[in-house]
Design an enzyme around this catalytic site. Sequence first.
Site, mmCIF file in Angstrom:
data_model
loop_
_atom_site.group_PDB
_atom_site.id
_atom_site.type_symbol
_atom_site.label_atom_id
_atom_site.label_comp_id
_atom_site.label_asym_id
_atom_site.label_seq_id
_atom_site.Cartn_x
_atom_site.Cartn_y
_atom_site.Cartn_z
ATOM 1 N N SER A 36 0.830 -1.202 0.000
ATOM 2 C CA SER A 36 0.000 0.000 0.000
ATOM 3 C C SER A 36 0.868 1.256 0.000
ATOM 4 O O SER A 36 1.989 1.245 0.518
ATOM 5 C CB SER A 36 -0.879 -0.021 1.255
ATOM 6 O OG SER A 36 -1.947 0.886 1.148
ATOM 7 N N PRO A 37 0.386 2.362 -0.586
ATOM 8 C CA PRO A 37 1.140 3.623 -0.516
ATOM 9 C C PRO A 37 1.337 4.041 0.938
ATOM 10 O O PRO A 37 0.365 4.102 1.701
ATOM 11 C CB PRO A 37 0.248 4.621 -1.256
ATOM 12 C CG PRO A 37 -0.681 3.788 -2.076
ATOM 13 C CD PRO A 37 -0.881 2.525 -1.317
ATOM 14 N N CYS A 79 3.310 7.101 3.080
ATOM 15 C CA CYS A 79 4.092 8.336 3.035
ATOM 16 C C CYS A 79 5.381 8.186 3.842
ATOM 17 O O CYS A 79 5.372 7.632 4.944
ATOM 18 C CB CYS A 79 3.280 9.499 3.580
ATOM 19 S SG CYS A 79 1.860 9.928 2.561
ATOM 20 N N TYR A 91 -8.323 14.064 1.909
ATOM 21 C CA TYR A 91 -7.595 14.885 0.964
ATOM 22 C C TYR A 91 -8.574 15.460 -0.072
ATOM 23 O O TYR A 91 -9.786 15.309 0.056
ATOM 24 C CB TYR A 91 -6.444 14.096 0.357
ATOM 25 C CG TYR A 91 -5.465 13.610 1.417
ATOM 26 C CD1 TYR A 91 -4.925 14.518 2.332
ATOM 27 C CD2 TYR A 91 -5.123 12.270 1.546
ATOM 28 C CE1 TYR A 91 -4.046 14.085 3.330
ATOM 29 C CE2 TYR A 91 -4.248 11.841 2.542
ATOM 30 C CZ TYR A 91 -3.720 12.748 3.434
ATOM 31 O OH TYR A 91 -2.868 12.338 4.429
ATOM 32 N N ARG A 120 -8.632 4.970 -4.912
ATOM 33 C CA ARG A 120 -8.738 4.716 -3.472
ATOM 34 C C ARG A 120 -9.839 5.573 -2.881
ATOM 35 O O ARG A 120 -9.870 6.788 -3.092
ATOM 36 C CB ARG A 120 -7.423 4.981 -2.738
ATOM 37 C CG ARG A 120 -7.598 4.920 -1.209
ATOM 38 C CD ARG A 120 -6.317 4.794 -0.432
ATOM 39 N NE ARG A 120 -5.879 3.400 -0.395
ATOM 40 C CZ ARG A 120 -5.026 2.907 0.521
ATOM 41 N NH1 ARG A 120 -4.521 3.690 1.459
ATOM 42 N NH2 ARG A 120 -4.661 1.644 0.496
ATOM 43 N N GLY A 180 0.359 -2.783 4.493
ATOM 44 C CA GLY A 180 1.028 -1.523 4.753
ATOM 45 C C GLY A 180 2.074 -1.644 5.833
ATOM 46 O O GLY A 180 3.194 -2.101 5.591
ATOM 47 N N ARG A 181 1.705 -1.262 7.048
ATOM 48 C CA ARG A 181 2.691 -1.230 8.121
ATOM 49 C C ARG A 181 3.289 -2.596 8.421
ATOM 50 O O ARG A 181 4.433 -2.696 8.879
ATOM 51 C CB ARG A 181 2.070 -0.602 9.371
ATOM 52 C CG ARG A 181 2.055 0.919 9.290
ATOM 53 C CD ARG A 181 1.271 1.558 10.389
ATOM 54 N NE ARG A 181 -0.159 1.571 10.078
ATOM 55 C CZ ARG A 181 -1.044 2.358 10.682
ATOM 56 N NH1 ARG A 181 -0.657 3.186 11.627
ATOM 57 N NH2 ARG A 181 -2.310 2.319 10.348
#
Length: 387
Positions: free
Chosen positions: A25-26, A28, A189, A237, A334-335
Amino acid sequence: MTVLPQLFQPLTLRGITTRNRVVISPMCQYSAHDGHLDDWHTVHLGRFAIGGAGIVFTEATAVQKRGRITHGCPGLWTDSQIPGHARVAQFALRHGAIPAIQLGHAGRKGGMQRPWFGNGPLNDADIARGDMPWTPVGPSAVPVADGWPVPHALSQADINELIDDYATAAGRALAAGYKIAEIHGAHGYLVHSFLSPLSNKRTDQYGGNLAGRMRLALEIAERVRAVWPDELPLFFRTSAVDGTPEGWSLDDTVVLAGELKRIGVDVMDCSSSGIAGAATASGGQKRQPGFQVGYAERVRKDVQMTTMAVGLITHPEQAEAILADGRADLIAIGREALVDPNWAQHAARTLGHDTAFEIWPQQAGWWLAGRQKTSDFYVPKCDASGA
């Protein structure tokens, strides 16, 4: 005959085929310089390609300079940013992963602190570090929360320019070698802030009812789809719910997904919340393993659309069950990938798919296979906690 786990079955999306269903996953990194990627990003993302993932996403990438979340976020608003992205994309391709990019605009959350400095609006300490504030933008002059800057409400001319910049950034992403583009329409966003009635108070064609609030997302998707080649897939997304009764709902997401599918979006990436506060805030939802999977399942069922599940999916058996039960088509990690960049390879061993390190890069696999034959060396599998 051994049945291939669904997590390791290839998936064809338009003209590309992934080696498995594991997606990074993207995430940042807040480490770009004036929007440019550097060696950190190449190594950070490259390790997931080496680690066996099928698709590797570069983090949210701004289509305008003022569209960055923080001063450390990357962009594709100028040609000089293409080479850094090309290094990432080319490395991923060489090592069997499909390189993907998430294109976005932070909107009213633009110009935030890096999270390790507070994850809020910029303050005097940030300015002393050289992170100067800029005026964020949004659908309406409604701040994220008390104490946050009031955004400039985008005019029609601003919106026209924004849509053009999405298309231009998509062209630069293509030039860099990415094979998947994703429009970021989640986590508070800009695109999400137009979708949600909590942040969109406009009375023109981009506000009001559901059709008006969806207009910007659909116009962006249409322009990006026109730039993105027919043989390459486009993702979107979404924050499937805002987490409050008066906000964006799962029923709204289903309608949006249907319209995006009509335009040519191939995959709905189903996250949630974030309209106020941090992007990873749960919006009042109970965070438990797979707590967002139901959103992907609903879109997949009602819209007959390929979906990606994300959110506290940490161990292989859990991921395999989601796919086997028909709840999603792709699994975003992700994490947990930060804990274990080789998550995909360890998952293959856990599920009995790779017992001889055959899916590892040759540079590592031959060492590990040899050691396994000659010793009692134990290679850990992903346990229920994902460790």
